[in-house]
Design an enzyme around this catalytic site. Structure first.
Site, PDB file in Angstrom:
ATOM      1  CG  MET A 129      -8.240   7.421   2.193  1.00 47.82           C
ATOM      2  SD  MET A 129      -7.223   7.567   3.662  1.00 47.82           S
ATOM      3  CE  MET A 129      -6.576   5.904   3.791  1.00 47.82           C
ATOM      4  CG  ASP A 169      -6.249  -2.605   3.277  1.00 44.82           C
ATOM      5  OD1 ASP A 169      -5.185  -2.317   3.853  1.00 44.82           O
ATOM      6  OD2 ASP A 169      -6.872  -1.807   2.549  1.00 44.82           O
ATOM      7  CG  ASP A 219      -5.093   2.561   0.792  1.00 49.93           C
ATOM      8  OD1 ASP A 219      -6.061   1.793   0.720  1.00 49.93           O
ATOM      9  OD2 ASP A 219      -3.983   2.238   1.245  1.00 49.93           O
ATOM     10  CG  MET A 275     -11.263   3.538   1.915  1.00 49.88           C
ATOM     11  SD  MET A 275      -9.697   3.505   2.823  1.00 49.88           S
ATOM     12  CE  MET A 275      -8.569   3.575   1.460  1.00 49.88           C
ATOM     13  CG  HIS A 294      -9.292   0.310  -0.443  1.00 47.34           C
ATOM     14  ND1 HIS A 294      -8.690   0.123   0.784  1.00 47.34           N
ATOM     15  CD2 HIS A 294     -10.621   0.333  -0.191  1.00 47.34           C
ATOM     16  CE1 HIS A 294      -9.621   0.055   1.724  1.00 47.34           C
ATOM     17  NE2 HIS A 294     -10.803   0.187   1.157  1.00 47.34           N
ATOM     18  CB  SER A 344      -0.898   0.004   1.230  1.00 46.27           C
ATOM     19  OG  SER A 344      -1.438   1.304   1.393  1.00 46.27           O
ATOM     20  CG  HIS A 404      -3.973  -1.595  -1.519  1.00 49.68           C
ATOM     21  ND1 HIS A 404      -5.094  -2.357  -1.791  1.00 49.68           N
ATOM     22  CD2 HIS A 404      -4.349  -0.715  -0.558  1.00 49.68           C
ATOM     23  CE1 HIS A 404      -6.096  -1.958  -1.018  1.00 49.68           C
ATOM     24  NE2 HIS A 404      -5.677  -0.946  -0.267  1.00 49.68           N
ATOM     25  CG  MET A 425     -11.719  -2.381   5.250  1.00 46.54           C
ATOM     26  SD  MET A 425     -10.198  -2.071   4.330  1.00 46.54           S
ATOM     27  CE  MET A 425      -9.228  -1.154   5.538  1.00 46.54           C
TER      28      MET A 425
HETATM   29  C1  DX5 Z   1      -6.399   1.937   5.503  1.00 46.96           C
HETATM   30  C2  DX5 Z   1      -5.921   1.525   4.127  1.00 46.96           C
HETATM   31  C3  DX5 Z   1      -4.833   0.542   4.128  1.00 46.96           C
HETATM   32  C4  DX5 Z   1      -3.567   1.019   4.769  1.00 46.96           C
HETATM   33  C5  DX5 Z   1      -2.865  -0.145   5.329  1.00 46.96           C
HETATM   34  O1  DX5 Z   1      -7.504   2.747   5.370  1.00 46.96           O
HETATM   35  O2  DX5 Z   1      -7.008   0.969   3.387  1.00 46.96           O
HETATM   36  O3  DX5 Z   1      -4.581   0.061   2.817  1.00 46.96           O
HETATM   37  O4  DX5 Z   1      -2.716   1.689   3.881  1.00 46.96           O
HETATM   38  O5  DX5 Z   1      -1.778   0.346   6.017  1.00 46.96           O
HETATM   39  P1  DX5 Z   1      -1.058  -0.518   7.145  1.00 46.96           P
HETATM   40  O6  DX5 Z   1      -0.457  -1.709   6.461  1.00 46.96           O
HETATM   41  O7  DX5 Z   1      -0.053   0.440   7.642  1.00 46.96           O
HETATM   42  O8  DX5 Z   1      -2.103  -0.902   8.149  1.00 46.96           O
HETATM   43 ZN    ZN Z   2      -6.520  -0.068   1.455  1.00 47.61          ZN
END
Ligand code: DX5
Ligand code: ZN
Length: 229
Positions: A41, A179, A39, A72, A70, A12, A37, A141
């Site tokens: 947000m 994740d 993320d 969010m 991903h 990620s 990956h 999650m």
């Molecule tokens: C959290 C993300 C994850 C995050 C994981 O909202 O969806 O993908 O980057 O990070 P670690 O491995 O640090 O928990």
């Molecule tokens: Zn993620």
């Protein structure tokens, strides 16, 4: 049988230095990954803002790794086309983010991407029962989304196991992804339960040698897989 397919580590980039993303990508490429990956947000669905479509487009030019996006974000339907056009290979949509999950997943597939459904820690697997026959992957999650570096929530393991049993019972085809808070200490646990894609940010990019961290996790995963089968 699908359950014996190789486990993949998906770094990620949320935990990488955004000013040096190219270096981060090359490091995990050296570690032998095939997925990255990403993320996304929006500061509404989750209490944090990260990256968006232009970054996915830049990543697409910088690497041939599969981009696992991903989302969010609220109203994910509004952005699926843009992320697909930018170069996403996989797009995951939260069950909690839309009342029209089936429509969103269909849109993802119509735009040529693999479609995934995501559930937060407080959402039970049963909330996905109507779409499990239509998804390419399910993302469990194991932290509350929004931030990297949080502790793994152990109840996720049972959800992974449940998803594996449902898939075997119904002959579904989805891969199971996990994740949040994943690192060498819990790889064996989630892989034995049935996880096939392991998302990890902090444990890879905050380590001194991300390529070595990836290889270690992949090694632990294949050992755990051998024990499971
Ligand atoms: C959290 C993300 C994850 C995050 C994981 O909202 O969806 O993908 O980057 O990070 P670690 O491995 O640090 O928990
Ligand atoms: Zn993620």
């Amino acid at each position: 049988m699908r359950a014996s397919a190789a486990v993949e580590v998906a770094p990620s980039i949320l935990a990488a230095d955004f000013a040096c993303l190219g270096d981060a990508i090359r490091a995990v490429e050296r570690g032998g990954v095939s997925l990255l990956h990403v993320d996304v947000m929006d500061g509404h669905f989750v209490p944090n803002i990260s990256i968006g479509v232009p970054v996915v487009a830049s990543l697409r030019k910088a690497t041939r790794l599969q981009l696992d996006v991903h989302l969010m974000i609220e109203n994910p339907e509004q952005y699926i086309e843009a992320f697909a056009t930018a170069g996403a290979d996989m797009i995951s949509v939260h069950q909690e983010a839309t009342p029209h999950l089936d429509r969103a997943l269909t849109m993802v597939r119509e735009h040529g991407c693999k479609a995934g459904a995501v559930i937060n820690p407080a959402t039970p697997v049963v909330m996905l029962s109507e779409v499990l026959g239509k998804v390419d992957h399910v993302l469990v999650m194991s932290v509350n989304p929004g931030f990297g570096g949080q502790a793994f929530i152990p109840e996720a393991t049972e959800k992974i196991r449940e998803l594996r049993e449902i898939r075997d019972r119904h002959h579904y085809n989805y891969r199971i992804e996990v994740d949040g808070g994943i690192g060498p200490e819990n790889v064996a646990e989630v892989v034995r339960a049935g996880a096939q894609i392991l998302v990890a940010g902090t444990s890879i990019f905050h380590s001194a040698d991300p390529a070595a961290a990836v290889r270690e996790m992949a090694h632990l995963a294949s050992e755990a897989l051998a024990q499971r089968v």
